[in-house]
Write a protein that holds these residues in place. Sequence first.
Motif, PDB file in Angstrom:
ATOM      1  N   GLU A 169      32.066 -67.047  57.036  1.00  0.00           N
ATOM      2  CA  GLU A 169      30.618 -67.307  57.048  1.00  0.00           C
ATOM      3  C   GLU A 169      30.235 -68.082  58.299  1.00  0.00           C
ATOM      4  N   GLY A 170      31.122 -68.976  58.761  1.00  0.00           N
ATOM      5  CA  GLY A 170      30.856 -69.726  59.986  1.00  0.00           C
ATOM      6  C   GLY A 170      30.747 -68.821  61.204  1.00  0.00           C
ATOM      7  N   VAL A 171      31.607 -67.820  61.273  1.00  0.00           N
ATOM      8  CA  VAL A 171      31.534 -66.846  62.372  1.00  0.00           C
ATOM      9  C   VAL A 171      30.208 -66.104  62.322  1.00  0.00           C
ATOM     10  N   GLN A 172      29.853 -65.609  61.126  1.00  0.00           N
ATOM     11  CA  GLN A 172      28.621 -64.833  60.984  1.00  0.00           C
ATOM     12  C   GLN A 172      27.387 -65.659  61.328  1.00  0.00           C
ATOM     13  N   LYS A 173      27.398 -66.917  60.941  1.00  0.00           N
ATOM     14  CA  LYS A 173      26.239 -67.791  61.184  1.00  0.00           C
ATOM     15  C   LYS A 173      25.967 -67.932  62.682  1.00  0.00           C
ATOM     16  N   ILE A 174      27.041 -68.140  63.469  1.00  0.00           N
ATOM     17  CA  ILE A 174      26.870 -68.284  64.922  1.00  0.00           C
ATOM     18  C   ILE A 174      26.398 -66.970  65.535  1.00  0.00           C
ATOM     19  N   LEU A 175      26.942 -65.859  65.078  1.00  0.00           N
ATOM     20  CA  LEU A 175      26.532 -64.562  65.627  1.00  0.00           C
ATOM     21  C   LEU A 175      25.065 -64.284  65.332  1.00  0.00           C
ATOM     22  N   ARG A 176      24.642 -64.579  64.102  1.00  0.00           N
ATOM     23  CA  ARG A 176      23.233 -64.359  63.749  1.00  0.00           C
ATOM     24  C   ARG A 176      22.329 -65.250  64.600  1.00  0.00           C
ATOM     25  N   HIS A 177      22.734 -66.494  64.790  1.00  0.00           N
ATOM     26  CA  HIS A 177      21.917 -67.433  65.557  1.00  0.00           C
ATOM     27  C   HIS A 177      21.789 -66.992  67.013  1.00  0.00           C
ATOM     28  N   ASN A 178      22.789 -66.244  67.520  1.00  0.00           N
ATOM     29  CA  ASN A 178      22.762 -65.755  68.902  1.00  0.00           C
ATOM     30  C   ASN A 178      22.322 -64.292  68.996  1.00  0.00           C
ATOM     31  N   SER A 179      21.740 -63.793  67.898  1.00  0.00           N
ATOM     32  CA  SER A 179      21.172 -62.434  67.862  1.00  0.00           C
ATOM     33  C   SER A 179      22.192 -61.362  68.240  1.00  0.00           C
ATOM     34  N   ILE A 180      23.436 -61.517  67.746  1.00  0.00           N
ATOM     35  CA  ILE A 180      24.470 -60.500  67.943  1.00  0.00           C
ATOM     36  C   ILE A 180      24.542 -59.670  66.672  1.00  0.00           C
ATOM     37  N   PRO A 181      24.060 -58.430  66.686  1.00  0.00           N
ATOM     38  CA  PRO A 181      24.101 -57.613  65.470  1.00  0.00           C
ATOM     39  C   PRO A 181      25.528 -57.211  65.123  1.00  0.00           C
ATOM     40  N   PHE A 182      25.840 -57.115  63.833  1.00  0.00           N
ATOM     41  CA  PHE A 182      27.170 -56.699  63.398  1.00  0.00           C
ATOM     42  C   PHE A 182      27.096 -56.049  62.028  1.00  0.00           C
ATOM     43  N   THR A 183      28.130 -55.310  61.714  1.00  0.00           N
ATOM     44  CA  THR A 183      28.285 -54.700  60.395  1.00  0.00           C
ATOM     45  C   THR A 183      29.593 -55.190  59.805  1.00  0.00           C
ATOM     46  N   ILE A 184      29.580 -55.629  58.557  1.00  0.00           N
ATOM     47  CA  ILE A 184      30.833 -55.990  57.897  1.00  0.00           C
ATOM     48  C   ILE A 184      31.495 -54.712  57.389  1.00  0.00           C
ATOM     49  N   ASN A 185      32.687 -54.465  57.850  1.00  0.00           N
ATOM     50  CA  ASN A 185      33.448 -53.277  57.480  1.00  0.00           C
ATOM     51  C   ASN A 185      34.677 -53.723  56.690  1.00  0.00           C
ATOM     52  N   PRO A 186      34.626 -53.638  55.347  1.00  0.00           N
ATOM     53  CA  PRO A 186      35.744 -54.143  54.536  1.00  0.00           C
ATOM     54  C   PRO A 186      37.042 -53.360  54.741  1.00  0.00           C
ATOM     55  N   ARG A 187      36.964 -52.193  55.412  1.00  0.00           N
ATOM     56  CA  ARG A 187      38.172 -51.398  55.660  1.00  0.00           C
ATOM     57  C   ARG A 187      38.811 -51.712  57.015  1.00  0.00           C
ATOM     58  N   LEU A 188      38.181 -52.613  57.749  1.00  0.00           N
ATOM     59  CA  LEU A 188      38.717 -52.949  59.065  1.00  0.00           C
ATOM     60  C   LEU A 188      39.948 -53.834  58.897  1.00  0.00           C
ATOM     61  N   VAL A 189      41.088 -53.328  59.360  1.00  0.00           N
ATOM     62  CA  VAL A 189      42.351 -54.065  59.236  1.00  0.00           C
ATOM     63  C   VAL A 189      43.027 -54.099  60.598  1.00  0.00           C
ATOM     64  N   ARG A 190      44.232 -54.635  60.640  1.00  0.00           N
ATOM     65  CA  ARG A 190      45.001 -54.710  61.872  1.00  0.00           C
ATOM     66  C   ARG A 190      46.406 -54.166  61.635  1.00  0.00           C
ATOM     67  N   GLY A 191      46.919 -53.436  62.622  1.00  0.00           N
ATOM     68  CA  GLY A 191      48.258 -52.881  62.492  1.00  0.00           C
ATOM     69  C   GLY A 191      49.355 -53.898  62.702  1.00  0.00           C
ATOM     70  N   MET A 192      49.064 -55.013  63.369  1.00  0.00           N
ATOM     71  CA  MET A 192      50.086 -56.009  63.655  1.00  0.00           C
ATOM     72  C   MET A 192      50.142 -57.061  62.542  1.00  0.00           C
ATOM     73  N   ASP A 193      51.344 -57.545  62.264  1.00  0.00           N
ATOM     74  CA  ASP A 193      51.546 -58.481  61.159  1.00  0.00           C
ATOM     75  C   ASP A 193      50.937 -59.849  61.405  1.00  0.00           C
ATOM     76  N   TYR A 194      50.693 -60.203  62.664  1.00  0.00           N
ATOM     77  CA  TYR A 194      50.372 -61.598  62.951  1.00  0.00           C
ATOM     78  C   TYR A 194      48.898 -61.957  62.745  1.00  0.00           C
ATOM     79  N   VAL A 234      39.846 -44.278  49.218  1.00  0.00           N
ATOM     80  CA  VAL A 234      39.942 -45.527  49.973  1.00  0.00           C
ATOM     81  C   VAL A 234      38.700 -46.396  49.760  1.00  0.00           C
ATOM     82  N   ASN A 235      37.533 -45.775  49.705  1.00  0.00           N
ATOM     83  CA  ASN A 235      36.291 -46.530  49.509  1.00  0.00           C
ATOM     84  C   ASN A 235      36.272 -47.274  48.176  1.00  0.00           C
TER      85      ASN A 235
END
Length: 453
Positions: free
Chosen positions: A243-268, A224-225
């Motif tokens: 990138e717009g989402v990440q920029k606001i989070l960084r500016h508000n000191s909200i730490p995050f990790t980008i997880n390329p395997r993060l998906v959603r079970g719902m189609d919408y 999978v990796n």
Amino acid sequence: MSEDKKIEKISGIKGMNDILPEQAALWELFENTVQSVLKSYGFQQMRTPIVESTPLFARGLGAVTDIVEKEMYSFEDSMNGDKLTLRPENTAGIVRAALEHNITYDGPKRVWYNGPMFRHEKPQRGRYRQFHQVGAEALGFAGPDIDAELIVMCQRLWDDLGLTNVRLELNSIGDAAERNQHRAELIAYFEQHKDQLDAEAQRRLYSNPLRILDTKNPSMQDLVNNAPKLLDFLGEESKAHFEGVQKILRHNSIPFTINPRLVRGMDYYNRTVFEWVTDELGAQGTVCAGGRYDTLFTMFGGKHTPACGFAMGVERLLELMKLNGDAEVAQSCDVYLVHQGEQAQMQSFVLGERLRDAGLDVVLHCASATGIGSFKSQMKKADASGAAFAVIIGEDEAAAETVTVKSMRSEDFANNQTSVPFDTAVDYLVDQIVGADHDESQCDNPNHIHLHH
């Protein structure tokens, strides 16, 4: 019925839990905190039925999702033949209601909900057949700013709940055309390694290959990796939004990790997806999940309405609060009324109502199956109630029109009581209790939570 025939007890349904009085205080703390935070961001509450038309979920969630295929509680209404389902999630219901009542006719809306959901799956810690979710939906907003605001709002909620052991994972799953291109590459990749796929992955290969990326099977992790990553297929608009989402989070000191395997079970879902996860709850580590769903309104026959939202698992968050140990929940009243004799009982009722008029929480001792009980037994109940004060009215107090006030939380418990005229008892107790609360608030840790006034 014969006397020797034993009446069979009826038990609750497996995976659908009772919330007992001693547990309810923590639920109340959580719900009050959630409501306060959501209101501070301009979100208004919506309440939808727990039963919806079955096609709502088949269309919105996707016919090949696990929820629709094997987890929904669906039935036919015996009165008219309608196909109905106990809601397994509530975003579809919110959008159905928003369309039905045209609530976005005059512009975007921020709404939230709280209530039970139902899925037929194996009950385990943090996963139940009736479970509760709090969710927020921002309807009619197109930009990355609302995605970021939802995440910032979650962070504020964790702070207010005293939770430090959750972390944010972020991804973008692009738009439909980008996902279709990635899907074709993904299927081709997994076809080349079909012998390494487990039975579940083989079942999903052509129906929902994106979910293979979410596998927990240790033997498939390397496979999978190395699979094609959706982020590599994003177009310029999707990249700019992410990138717009990440920029606001960084500016508000909200730490995050980008997880390329993060998906959603719902189609919408499309573009931004996120999860708040913890390592302290075992397999059920996701406590909040959300993302953008710009096509759901059109899937339900409405006009294009961009939207974004999240849902959090209440039971999992309560478990995390208990493990965290920062939430002290006072299941107490202010005053416990102890009495002996008919006149004392009458005066206790009057005093109880006056104290409640003054804003205090009061428990009046009432007779059990064995009677009203002695002063000693009543004082034990007063102590167990967690009350700050016991107010005692016996025959002597009733005759003299006085009450005896005893501090239940004083270090000098044995001697800390005083006689107060009946007519001034309310003012005396309000001064004692409100004054004590004020003193306590002066030295409170700002992150310490207590449930009381």
